[in-house]
Design a protein around this motif. Structure first.
Motif, short mmCIF file in Angstrom:
data_model
loop_
_atom_site.label_atom_id
_atom_site.label_comp_id
_atom_site.label_asym_id
_atom_site.label_seq_id
_atom_site.Cartn_x
_atom_site.Cartn_y
_atom_site.Cartn_z
N ARG A 9 52.46 40.54 31.95
CA ARG A 9 51.05 40.12 31.88
C ARG A 9 50.66 39.18 33.01
N GLY A 10 51.50 38.18 33.26
CA GLY A 10 51.17 37.21 34.29
C GLY A 10 51.07 37.83 35.67
N VAL A 11 51.94 38.79 35.94
CA VAL A 11 51.91 39.46 37.24
C VAL A 11 50.63 40.27 37.38
N MET A 12 50.29 41.01 36.31
CA MET A 12 49.09 41.83 36.39
C MET A 12 47.84 40.97 36.52
N ARG A 13 47.81 39.88 35.79
CA ARG A 13 46.66 38.98 35.90
C ARG A 13 46.52 38.44 37.32
N SER A 14 47.65 38.10 37.92
CA SER A 14 47.62 37.60 39.30
C SER A 14 47.13 38.67 40.27
N LEU A 15 47.54 39.91 40.06
CA LEU A 15 47.09 41.00 40.92
C LEU A 15 45.58 41.18 40.83
N LEU A 16 45.04 41.07 39.62
CA LEU A 16 43.59 41.18 39.46
C LEU A 16 42.88 40.04 40.18
N ARG A 17 43.41 38.85 40.07
CA ARG A 17 42.76 37.69 40.69
C ARG A 17 42.85 37.73 42.21
N LEU A 18 43.94 38.37 42.74
CA LEU A 18 44.16 38.38 44.18
C LEU A 18 43.46 39.54 44.89
N ARG A 19 43.00 40.52 44.14
CA ARG A 19 42.36 41.67 44.77
C ARG A 19 41.13 41.22 45.54
N SER A 20 40.95 41.70 46.73
CA SER A 20 39.90 41.21 47.61
C SER A 20 38.53 41.75 47.23
N GLU A 21 37.52 41.04 47.65
CA GLU A 21 36.15 41.48 47.44
C GLU A 21 35.89 42.81 48.15
N LYS A 22 36.48 42.97 49.32
CA LYS A 22 36.32 44.22 50.07
C LYS A 22 36.88 45.40 49.30
N SER A 23 38.01 45.19 48.64
CA SER A 23 38.63 46.25 47.85
C SER A 23 37.77 46.63 46.66
N TRP A 24 37.21 45.62 45.98
CA TRP A 24 36.31 45.91 44.85
C TRP A 24 35.07 46.66 45.33
#
Length: 663
Positions: A527-542
């Motif tokens: 869970r912690g890893v996935m949450r970090s991946l969501l938080r780190l995803r860039s605005e450009k990627s979204w």
């Protein structure tokens, strides 16, 4: 001296309050009440005006701009301006900057509520002195003029609870304090000196004075909306950033708090008293009846989904560390801990006042989850485009925050999907409200937007349980609409409720129907890893992701705005965690009968016309649920997963037409 415990409040107090206030007024021969008020557009002031506007007092509101003040009050819910007169002026200007005609109006007031002043604990000393000390002198001079000519019934001054001037020394005089304390900001110090100035002036000129000392002010019931982020918001900001790993001061310290509607209700009652005795009223509970700092920080950490602080550090150490560079490194001002104290406060006068009001003291623990969620979202909030409606109202059902519009007939209840909140559904909600005239309410799922996290361990079941409690407050038929995972949640809630008066609209329903992709693999990470991946995803990627869902004139920069908002909101550990939990649930393979939509087989046989599925054929992540009953009405649209947000007009039209077939 022992202070009796003030009991927990209930909503029933509102009715008893109005009765008691009416009795106070009906037994007096008072002249019509004319109130001159400063600070009417502030956090406390707006709520006070809203409550006063429901009575028969004439309100003279000192404002810098009538247009802005009118807009602010209207947005807050003030609907009747017939007894409100805006007086243009400024607390920091000689004579309050009043024109002669306005001065003539103001001197006819018989009650003054002085609640003016910027809420900013980081104010520079010169600015703070201009706002608070100069303002206090000008308002006191006005009180003297009114009292000398026609008699001032009551002066009500609102000042912070840490002011030392509510108590006397052994000789009966006020405590003389050159500097309130090294830990206090210029903001606090100037407010307290203004308190002393007005107290001494009232005694000298013999007019009744009540000093109301609100503790740290948080949002009202039922929503907990706390737009004033400079109080507890600073503490939440520090916890958000994981900069509060220890308890400041330890269990002997606390942070007194009060809701702004309680403060407003106090001011309204005092303004209506026929023969005010005056006094000092700290608006806070007894220390022993309130959460101490350890309990408070543990509660906040739970709601913010961050580790609980361990151990305690003396408060002066934290203040020293922040003033020695910590503020510059973290962005959290040293004043964030200014309201934490180990003092107890005398509340005898407050208790007596509340007895007269018929009001009991609320337990702040009941409100803190909502306040925390609101501030957490607000501190990460990226404003929506100007075309997004601003005439909606905020409310709450069960433990879910909701926004929407009132209307006639069956209400629509709309639940968003992943990566979004009720705010992203505003355009759809407004369009549906305009087309149907029905009430439309947009719900925040637990842990999303402004809703507190659910208390269960399992993501999907916790969401369903929270929605069920919210639905209990809607009596009679409703049209329940969900998008994405929200569709699965509303479907499960409908089944669990056993109600036959709920009609279901499922927009791109997903649960176990994802296409094979990298997301399925990522969702199996801790869970912690996935949450970090969501938080780190860039605005450009979204933005790239959302660009695939929009085309032509619908684009209008919405892909950029959505990417910016999602990137910002996912910096909240609470919101990132809520998204991660549902994503992990969807892709873990541990789903039951309800989540896989097989329940539709039994439901649709008797209620085919009560259910609608709208499916975007261009969805790249999910396929149409294979176990969905084939008799369920289905409408395909040539869009991707987030069509309810981007193609909101067409979605609203489909829902409105479906609603017509149900009549």
């Amino acid at each position: 001296m022992d202070v009796h415990k003030i009991q927990v409040s209930t909503k029933d107090n509102l009715a008893s309050n109005s009765t008691k206030i009416h009795q106070v007024l009906s037994t007096s021969d008072m002249e019509p009440t004319i109130i001159f008020m400063t600070g009417s557009t502030g956090f406390i002031g707006k709520e006070t005006v809203k409550q006063l506007a429901q009575g028969d007092a004439q309100l003279l509101l000192l404002v810098r701009s009538e247009q802005r003040a009118r807009t602010v009050l209207k947005a807050y819910g003030v609907k009747d301006f017939t007894r409100i007169t805006f007086i243009t002026g400024d607390l920091s200007i000689s004579g309050l900057g009043l024109a002669a005609v306005d001065r003539e109006r103001v001197v006819k007031a018989n009650v003054i509520i002085h609640a003016g002043g910027t809420m900013d604990v980081t104010l520079e000393r010169k600015v703070a002195e201009q706002i608070f000390m100069d303002g206090a002198r000008e308002v006191a001079q006005l009180a003297q003029e009114i009292h000398g000519t026609r008699g001032l019934r009551h002066f009500i001054h609102v000042v912070g609870f840490m002011s030392p001037y509510g108590q006397r020394n052994e000789q009966g005089g006020y405590l003389q304090v050159d500097h309130v304390g090294d830990q206090e900001s210029a903001y606090e110090e100037m407010k307290f000196h203004a308190d002393l100035l007005i107290r001494e002036h009232a005694e000298e000129h013999n007019y009744p004075l009540s000093v109301v000392n609100p503790s740290t002010v948080v949002g009202p019931r039922p929503t907990g909306e706390t737009e004033q982020t400079g109080g507890i918001g600073l503490l939440i900001q520090a916890i958000q950033k994981r900069l509060m790993p220890v308890v400041p001061g330890g269990s002997s310290y606390w942070l007194p708090m009060v809701e702004n509607d309680i403060v407003a209700r106090t001011l309204v009652f005092l303004s209506r008293e026929a023969d005010p005795a005056g006094g000092t009223y700290p608006l806070l509970a007894r220390k022993e009846d309130s959460p101490n700092m350890k309990e408070l920080l543990h509660l906040l950490a739970h709601e913010l989904d961050v580790p609980k602080p361990k151990g305690a550090v003396p408060l002066p150490w934290i203040q020293w560390a922040m003033k020695s560079g910590g503020t510059r490194l973290t962005g959290v001002p040293a004043e964030s801990v200014a309201f934490i104290t180990n003092r107890s406060f005398p509340v005898e006068e407050t208790e007596a006042l509340f007895t007269r009001m018929g009001q009991s003291w609320p337990d702040i623990r009941e409100q803190l989850p909502l306040v925390t969620a609101d501030l957490d979202y607000r501190l990460r909030y990226t404003p929506l485009p100007e075309e997004v409606p601003a005439d909606y109202i905020r409310s709450r059902s069960g433990n879910m925050a909701m926004i929407g519009w009132e209307g006639e007939g069956e209400p629509w209840i709309i639940v968003h999907g992943l990566l979004q909140s009720a705010d992203e559904m505003l355009l759809l909600g407004e369009q549906l409200w305009k087309e149907t005239g029905n009430p439309v309410w947009l719900m925040d799922l637990a842990g999303f937007g402004r809703s507190p996290v659910h208390q269960g361990d399992e993501a999907f079941e916790g969401q369903v349980g929270t929605l069920l409690k919210a639905l209990d407050e809607f009596k009679g038929p409703v049209k329940l609409v969900g998008h994405s995972i929200g569709a699965a949640i509303v479907a499960a809630a409908q089944l669990r409720s056993g109600r036959t008066d709920i009609r279901l609209g499922l927009l791109q329903p997903v649960a176990n129907n994802s296409n094979p992709n990298v997301l399925r693999w990522v969702s199996r990470l801790p869970r912690g890893v996935m949450r970090s991946l969501l938080r780190l995803r860039s605005e450009k990627s979204w933005k790239r992701m959302f660009s695939a869902y929009i085309s032509g004139e619908d684009k209008r920069g919405m892909d950029h705005m959505m990417a910016k908002r999602i990137r910002s909101s996912l910096q909240s550990p609470r919101i990132a965690g809520a998204n991660a939990d549902l994503l992990r649930w969807m892709h873990s393979g541990k789903r039951g009968r309800v989540s896989s939509f097989s329940w539709m087989q039994e439901w649709a046989d008797d209620h085919t016309n009560h259910t609608l599925v709208v499916w975007g054929k261009e969805d790249r992540e999910y396929h149409y649920p294979q176990d969905m009953n084939s008799q369920v009405q289905r409408i395909d649209v040539p869009y991707g997963h987030y069509f309810p947000t981007f193609q909101y007009k067409e979605t609203a039209s489909i829902l409105a037409k479906w609603s017509d077939t149900l009549k």
